[in-house]
Every structure is written in structure tokens, then in C-alpha cells.
Scaffold this active site. Structure first.
Site, PDB file in Angstrom:
ATOM      1  N   ASP A  92       0.721  -1.206  -0.023  1.00  0.00           N
ATOM      2  CA  ASP A  92       0.028  -0.134  -0.250  1.00  0.00           C
ATOM      3  C   ASP A  92       0.917   1.485  -0.036  1.00  0.00           C
ATOM      4  OD1 ASP A  92      -2.840   1.132   0.627  1.00  0.00           O
ATOM      5  OD2 ASP A  92      -1.558   2.217   1.743  1.00  0.00           O
TER       6      ASP A  92
ATOM      7  N   TYR B 247       2.652   9.925  -0.128  1.00  0.00           N
ATOM      8  CA  TYR B 247       3.781   9.558   0.548  1.00  0.00           C
ATOM      9  C   TYR B 247       4.975   9.357  -0.623  1.00  0.00           C
ATOM     10  CZ  TYR B 247      -0.031   6.901   2.743  1.00  0.00           C
ATOM     11  OH  TYR B 247      -1.331   6.513   3.338  1.00  0.00           O
TER      12      TYR B 247
ATOM     13  N   LYS C 131      -2.814   5.850  -4.423  1.00  0.00           N
ATOM     14  CA  LYS C 131      -3.955   6.836  -4.156  1.00  0.00           C
ATOM     15  C   LYS C 131      -3.894   8.310  -4.699  1.00  0.00           C
ATOM     16  CE  LYS C 131      -4.094   4.645   0.420  1.00  0.00           C
ATOM     17  NZ  LYS C 131      -2.731   4.372   0.462  1.00  0.00           N
TER      18      LYS C 131
ATOM     19  N   HIS D 156      -7.908   9.318  -2.145  1.00  0.00           N
ATOM     20  CA  HIS D 156      -7.482   9.230  -0.669  1.00  0.00           C
ATOM     21  C   HIS D 156      -8.348  10.188   0.351  1.00  0.00           C
ATOM     22  CE1 HIS D 156      -3.092   8.837   1.218  1.00  0.00           C
ATOM     23  NE2 HIS D 156      -4.141   8.752   2.043  1.00  0.00           N
TER      24      HIS D 156
END
Length: 359
Positions: A88, A93, A123, A156
Site C-alpha cells: 500500500d 507518501y 491513491k 485518498h
């Protein structure tokens, strides 16, 4: 030729192991491991989406604070080596390229036979939650991952912010009205192009899901939300189950916070009592409870021994007494919209409309 797959859950119903036809892409029977045998069969799978694509019940999360690139890549590699196949990440990120590098290295080492053996989620962030930016954001993510597609692409957060590079905290005054219909149509376009095998959402409340379901031609396959014994979301789980939306838990062990050291899961006296009585860790009790709700989960750990410990939850069950005790745990939600916004500023929209707290 056929191959065996471990027991599956469809929604919250377990389907016993049986001989299944080989999927076109996912070839888990041919996975390699350092010992020469496939260990991923230990991880059951849930079926999600209208096509019933398999989602491994346990994955590794890569949102880490503080973020140390080498640690994240090594953790993903270690996870793959011991049998994880669910990875994930997200555009916000700084880990997408590390996930891609780890998968490529695992393939070179023979840990996996090919990219098709892993289930990768990424996402689209609030700053790209605009109809014309969803596809470019996915293409950038794919470039970071060095992959031709993702298995699951999620919105997200149910919020749009003025376009910019993905970042947080975000300025409150930069929040704009979200064009949910336009954004979801763009998500559907990503799926039709084959760039996202499934599409879904994250942090969507029942109210937001209801709004989405009224306009979606392709319903969301997954809703990834904060879920653990300290934030049980029973109404949301039931709502999703009734509508064929699979739930994936993030922060299954209580999660991280930039502002608080409280961990309502790992510090729970009730969970500690159950863990001690069962000879398990608190983390294992929490993960097992989530699994028994019919939800998959992504748990972050940078240590191989913890990753292994998290795997050891599928060959035992909680007792009815354990489950009853867990219902009595005080509920505490860690992630709210305030966690991703700057503390100052005057928003142009009602923050309650973009928050993710629902009781």
C-alpha cells in the site's frame, strides 16, 4: 492447470478452500521464496469489486513518520520475502518509487516470479482531486512505481484542494468544493484504460458513499478507512457489506500521529488482558479482530520480526468472550481532517463536510 488457494471471505462469509481455475494474471501457485516454497498461501484473500478480484487479507503500509527511505524499501523487501503480496502506497507518501524498486529487486532475486504476483494500491491526493488531474496523477504514480498498472486506485480523501504537488499539512483556505461526479468519472476512465484494475475510495463516510453511489457507473470496490478495536466502525462496515464494498483497514494497530503519543490499541488494557491470556501479542489480537470483521488490512512495520508476527493470525480465532470484551473498548478516532490541515487559516468550506468522523 488448477491450483489450490487458501480459504476466502466473500464479504464476511468464509468460503472453504477449494480448487479454483487459475486467474489470468495472479499466479500465486508459482511464487518463489528463499526456501523455494510459496509462503503467501498463508494469507487468505477477500474478493472485491464486481469482478471478484482477490485482495490479500494482510498487506504492508508504507506511510512512515519520520520517513527513512532505506528503512521503507528494506521493509517492503522483507515483507515480500516472508510472503506478503499486498503493498500500500499513495501519491502523497514519498514511497511509491521505493515500492517499485523493492518489487523489481524481489523479482530479480527470485522472491517473486513477476510483478503480477503482487497487489499494489496507490491513491490520488486532495491536490489532484480534480477531474482533469486524476489521470495525470495516476500516470505519475505508475512512473514512480515503474509499473504498467495498479491493482487498486483510491480517492485518498473526500476533499479537493487547490492544485499543487501532493503535500500535507495543507492550508485551510486552499480547500475548494469537490466535483465528486467529475473526479469519479475520471477514476472510471482510469479503470477503463486498464491503468487501475479496481477503483475505490478512502476515508469515505456512509454519507459520502451514499452520494458517490448515486452517481457512479462503476461502484467503488474498496473503502480504506481507519479501523481497529479502538475505532470499530460497525455501522460503516455493515453499510459497505450490504452494498458490496470491501473494507480495508489502515492504522490497524492504532496508527501514528504527529501531535499525540496516544495509541488506543497498543495501550489498551482490555487487549493486553486478552493477549496475555491467549499467549499472543496485542498487535495480533487487533489484527485478528479486524480479519474476523471481514476486512483486509495494511499494517506498517519496519522490522522483519514484527512483519512475521503480524502474519501469524490466520490459524486461530478469538473466543466469544474475547469478542465481547473488545466491544467494551472505549472508542477513539485518531485521524480527522484537522490532522492534514494547517492549524491556522479560514476555510471556504465547512470542515464538517470534509471530515471523516462518523459515529
Amino acid at each position: 492447470s488448477p491450483f489450490y488457494r487458501s480459504s476466502k471471505f466473500v464479504g464476511s462469509t468464509i468460503v472453504p478452500a477449494r480448487i479454483l481455475p487459475r486467474p489470468r494474471r495472479v499466479t500465486r501457485s508459482t511464487m518463489a521464496s528463499p526456501s523455494g516454497s510459496s509462503r503467501s498461501s498463508k494469507i487468505p484473500e477477500f474478493l472485491a469489486g464486481s469482478g471478484g478480484r482477490p485482495v490479500p487479507a494482510l498487506g504492508i503500509g508504507t506511510a512512515s513518520f519520520p520517513f527513512v527511505a532505506e528503512d521503507v524499501k528494506n521493509a517492503v523487501l522483507a515483507a515480500l520475502e516472508i510472503g506478503y503480496r499486498h503493498l500500500d502506497t499513495a501519491s502523497v507518501y514519498p514511497s511509491e518509487h521505493l515500492v517499485g524498486e523493492a518489487v523489481a529487486e524481489a523479482a530479480r532475486r527470485g522472491v517473486i516470479a513477476s510483478r503480477e504476483e503482487v497487489f499494489v494500491t496507490t491513491k490520488v491526493w486532495c491536490t489532484q482531486c480534480h477531474p482533469d488531474l486524476v489521470l495525470p496523477s495516476l500516470k505519475e504514480s505508475l512512473q514512480n512505481l515503474q509499473m504498467e498498472y495498479v491493482d487498486l486506485y483510491l480517492v485518498h480523501w473526500p476533499m479537493s484542494v487547490k492544485p499543487s504537488k501532493p503535500h500535507f499539512p495543507m492550508k485551510r483556505e486552499d480547500i475548494v468544493q469537490m466535483d465528486l461526479k467529475g473526479v469519479w468519472q475520471a477514476m472510471e476512465g482510469c479503470h477503463r484504460l486498464g491503468l487501475a484494475k479496481m477503483i475505490g475510495v478512502s476515508n469515505f463516510t456512509m454519507k459520502k458513499l451514499q452520494e458517490l453511489l448515486q452517481i457512479a457507473k462503476i461502484p467503488p470496490a474498496v473503502n480504506q478507512v481507519e479501523l481497529n478495536p479502538a475505532w470499530q466502525q460497525k455501522k460503516l462496515i455493515e453499510f459497505c457489506k450490504e452494498r458490496g464494498i470491501h473494507v480495508t483497514a489502515y492504522s490497524p494497530l492504532g496508527g501514528q500521529s504527529r501531535t499525540s503519543k496516544i495509541n488506543a490499541v497498543l495501550q489498551s488494557e482490555i487487549l493486553k488482558e486478552i493477549a496475555e491470556a491467549r499467549g499472543k501479542s496485542v498487535a495480533q489480537i487487533s489484527l485478528r479482530w479486524i480479519f474476523e470483521q471481514g476486512a483486509s488490512m495494511v499494517a506498517k512495520s519496519m522490522k522483519k520480526e514484527r512483519l512475521q508476527e503480524n502474519l501469524e493470525i490466520f490459524d486461530w480465532e478469538l473466543t466469544d468472550e474475547d469478542r465481547l470484551k473488545i466491544t467494551r473498548i472505549p472508542q477513539y478516532k485518531k485521524v480527522t481532517v484537522l490532522a492534514i490541515l494547517c492549524p491556522e487559516g479560514d476555510p471556504s468550506v465547512d470542515l464538517s463536510e470534509v471530515d471523516v468522523v462518523e459515529t
